[in-house]
Design an enzyme around this catalytic site. Structure first.
Site, short mmCIF file in Angstrom:
data_model
loop_
_atom_site.label_atom_id
_atom_site.label_comp_id
_atom_site.label_asym_id
_atom_site.label_seq_id
_atom_site.Cartn_x
_atom_site.Cartn_y
_atom_site.Cartn_z
N SER A 35 0.82 -1.21 0.00
CA SER A 35 0.00 0.00 0.00
C SER A 35 0.85 1.26 0.00
O SER A 35 1.69 1.45 0.88
CB SER A 35 -0.88 0.03 1.25
OG SER A 35 -1.65 -1.13 1.32
N HIS A 66 -3.60 0.57 -4.74
CA HIS A 66 -3.13 -0.67 -5.34
C HIS A 66 -3.46 -0.67 -6.83
O HIS A 66 -4.62 -0.62 -7.21
CB HIS A 66 -3.78 -1.88 -4.69
CG HIS A 66 -3.41 -2.04 -3.25
ND1 HIS A 66 -2.29 -2.71 -2.85
CD2 HIS A 66 -3.99 -1.58 -2.14
CE1 HIS A 66 -2.20 -2.66 -1.53
NE2 HIS A 66 -3.21 -1.98 -1.07
N HIS A 88 -6.15 -8.66 -0.68
CA HIS A 88 -5.94 -9.00 0.73
C HIS A 88 -7.01 -9.96 1.21
O HIS A 88 -8.08 -10.05 0.62
CB HIS A 88 -5.99 -7.74 1.58
CG HIS A 88 -4.95 -6.73 1.22
ND1 HIS A 88 -5.07 -5.90 0.13
CD2 HIS A 88 -3.77 -6.42 1.81
CE1 HIS A 88 -4.00 -5.13 0.05
NE2 HIS A 88 -3.19 -5.42 1.05
N TYR A 90 -8.79 -9.44 3.66
CA TYR A 90 -9.97 -8.73 4.15
C TYR A 90 -10.95 -8.47 3.00
O TYR A 90 -12.07 -8.03 3.21
CB TYR A 90 -9.62 -7.42 4.88
CG TYR A 90 -8.80 -6.42 4.09
CD1 TYR A 90 -9.35 -5.68 3.05
CD2 TYR A 90 -7.47 -6.20 4.42
CE1 TYR A 90 -8.60 -4.76 2.34
CE2 TYR A 90 -6.71 -5.28 3.72
CZ TYR A 90 -7.27 -4.57 2.68
OH TYR A 90 -6.51 -3.67 1.98
N GLU A 91 -10.50 -8.74 1.77
CA GLU A 91 -11.38 -8.54 0.62
C GLU A 91 -12.07 -9.84 0.23
O GLU A 91 -13.14 -9.83 -0.37
CB GLU A 91 -10.59 -8.04 -0.58
CG GLU A 91 -9.92 -6.70 -0.37
CD GLU A 91 -8.97 -6.37 -1.50
OE1 GLU A 91 -9.44 -5.88 -2.53
OE2 GLU A 91 -7.77 -6.63 -1.34
N ALA A 118 2.62 -1.79 4.15
CA ALA A 118 2.47 -0.71 5.13
C ALA A 118 2.07 -1.38 6.44
O ALA A 118 1.29 -2.33 6.43
CB ALA A 118 1.38 0.26 4.67
N MET A 216 -1.91 -6.23 7.45
CA MET A 216 -2.98 -7.10 6.94
C MET A 216 -2.55 -7.86 5.69
O MET A 216 -3.40 -8.29 4.91
CB MET A 216 -4.22 -6.25 6.62
CG MET A 216 -4.73 -5.42 7.79
SD MET A 216 -6.08 -4.34 7.28
CE MET A 216 -6.20 -3.23 8.70
N SER A 217 -1.24 -8.02 5.49
CA SER A 217 -0.83 -8.66 4.22
C SER A 217 0.44 -9.47 4.39
O SER A 217 0.80 -9.84 5.49
CB SER A 217 -0.62 -7.57 3.17
OG SER A 217 0.44 -6.73 3.54
N ASN A 240 2.16 4.15 10.95
CA ASN A 240 1.48 4.62 12.18
C ASN A 240 1.95 3.79 13.35
O ASN A 240 2.51 2.70 13.17
CB ASN A 240 -0.05 4.48 12.04
CG ASN A 240 -0.45 3.05 11.69
OD1 ASN A 240 -0.43 2.66 10.52
ND2 ASN A 240 -0.77 2.27 12.71
N HIS A 252 -7.16 4.61 6.27
CA HIS A 252 -6.41 4.17 5.09
C HIS A 252 -5.71 5.37 4.44
O HIS A 252 -4.58 5.26 3.96
CB HIS A 252 -7.34 3.47 4.10
CG HIS A 252 -6.62 2.84 2.95
ND1 HIS A 252 -5.63 1.88 3.12
CD2 HIS A 252 -6.69 3.04 1.61
CE1 HIS A 252 -5.16 1.51 1.94
NE2 HIS A 252 -5.79 2.20 1.01
N1 HPA Z 1 -2.74 -2.22 11.51
C1 HPA Z 1 -2.97 -3.06 10.50
N2 HPA Z 1 -2.60 -2.82 9.25
C2 HPA Z 1 -1.94 -1.67 9.01
C3 HPA Z 1 -1.67 -0.75 10.05
C4 HPA Z 1 -2.10 -1.05 11.36
O1 HPA Z 1 -1.89 -0.29 12.33
N3 HPA Z 1 -1.02 0.29 9.46
C5 HPA Z 1 -0.90 0.00 8.14
N4 HPA Z 1 -1.47 -1.18 7.87
#
Ligand code: HPA
Length: 277
Positions: A35, A66, A88, A90-91, A118, A216-217, A240, A252
């Protein structure tokens, strides 16, 4: 044709298309851009771009940040294949699009896979916009992409993942970081399924487990790659602090913004790393 046979056919046809676009190059390294890290795609020399839509079994992407293109070319003179974008868990819980991507790489001669993502930091010393070499992972997705009938044509039923993240490749990425003066942390990546970010309690749990970053990947890609014998390394771009570790609001947009901030270092690092890998 059952699902598995259809998948095998997709890999064969996609590999044929990618193979036909290599133009004499024999890339041994492939990169998956996470990402907000797609900027590296613009640095590819003599690029040939194929839209995922033209590759049978590749995913149709829906998430901002993406792109959904496979790029063949060179990075700093080294032949590479870049996967710019991925699906991902989550999709979808369908592992086949991801399997098709990774196994197509294997089928065209790729041996080493450089993953990127990310991620949120779990440690105070790993700061926003900094990079972390992934040395190991915890699969907390509640899913393993290798569940289901084993595709014996690609790899074994039971896959040892003691060395999921390759130590020698990791050493080369670290050497590259020193070479170009980009600070590089190292640590354990914990994969949550998302799409919601974690709660502060989940972040404390992941810290207690020995995690250093959450995302998440990348874990599914790693498992599929190890199953078919690819060596894997990877880097997280910290966008973050994990939920509850700072006052910032997670989103996001925030992820993409801070990935862009870390992207310059990421690109410098990758350019140097592929030369050493
Ligand atoms: N959590 C999960 N996925 C992420 C995060 C996070 O804090 N930051 C970027 N992708």
């Amino acid at each position: 044709m059952n699902e598995q046979q259809a998948h095998g056919e997709n890999v064969r046809r996609s590999a044929e298309k990618v193979g036909a676009s290599l133009g004499g190059l024999a890339p041994r390294i492939a990169l998956v851009l996470g990402s907000g890290l797609g900027g590296l795609a613009a640095r590819v020399e003599q690029p040939t771009t194929i839209a995922y839509g033209d590759l049978p079994g590749f995913p149709v992407l829906t998430v901002a940040g993406h792109a959904g293109t496979l790029i063949v070319g060179k990075l700093g003179g080294v032949p590479v294949i870049i996967l710019n974008g991925r699906k991902h868990f989550y999709e979808t819980s369908d592992p086949y699009p991801l399997k098709t991507m990774i196994r197509t790489l294997k089928a065209v001669g790729v041996e080493k896979l450089f993953l990127s993502n990310a991620a949120g930091s779990l440690r105070a010393h790993i700061k926003v916009s900094e990079l972390m070499l992934i040395t190991d992972h915890i699969n907390f997705l509640g899913l393993n992409p290798l569940v289901g009938p084993n595709d014996d044509a690609f790899g074994p039923r039971f896959v040892p993942v003691t060395d999921a993240w390759d130590r020698d490749l990791g050493a080369k990425v670290k050497a590259a970081a020193r070479q170009v003066g980009v600070p590089l942390h190292e640590g354990v990546y914990v994969a949550f399924r998302g799409p919601s970010f974690e709660t502060p309690a989940e972040i404390r749990m992941a810290q207690g487990w020995g995690g250093d970053a959450v995302g998440m990947s990348s874990v599914p890609e790693c498992l599929i790659a190890r199953h078919c014998g690819l060596r894997v390394t990877g880097v997280s771009c910290i966008t973050n602090m994990g939920a509850g570790l700072s006052e910032e609001k997670l989103s996001h947009a925030h992820t993409l913004e801070n990935a862009a901030r870390g992207a310059a270092g990421f690109e410098k690092l990758v350019m140097a790393a592929v030369g050493l890998m």
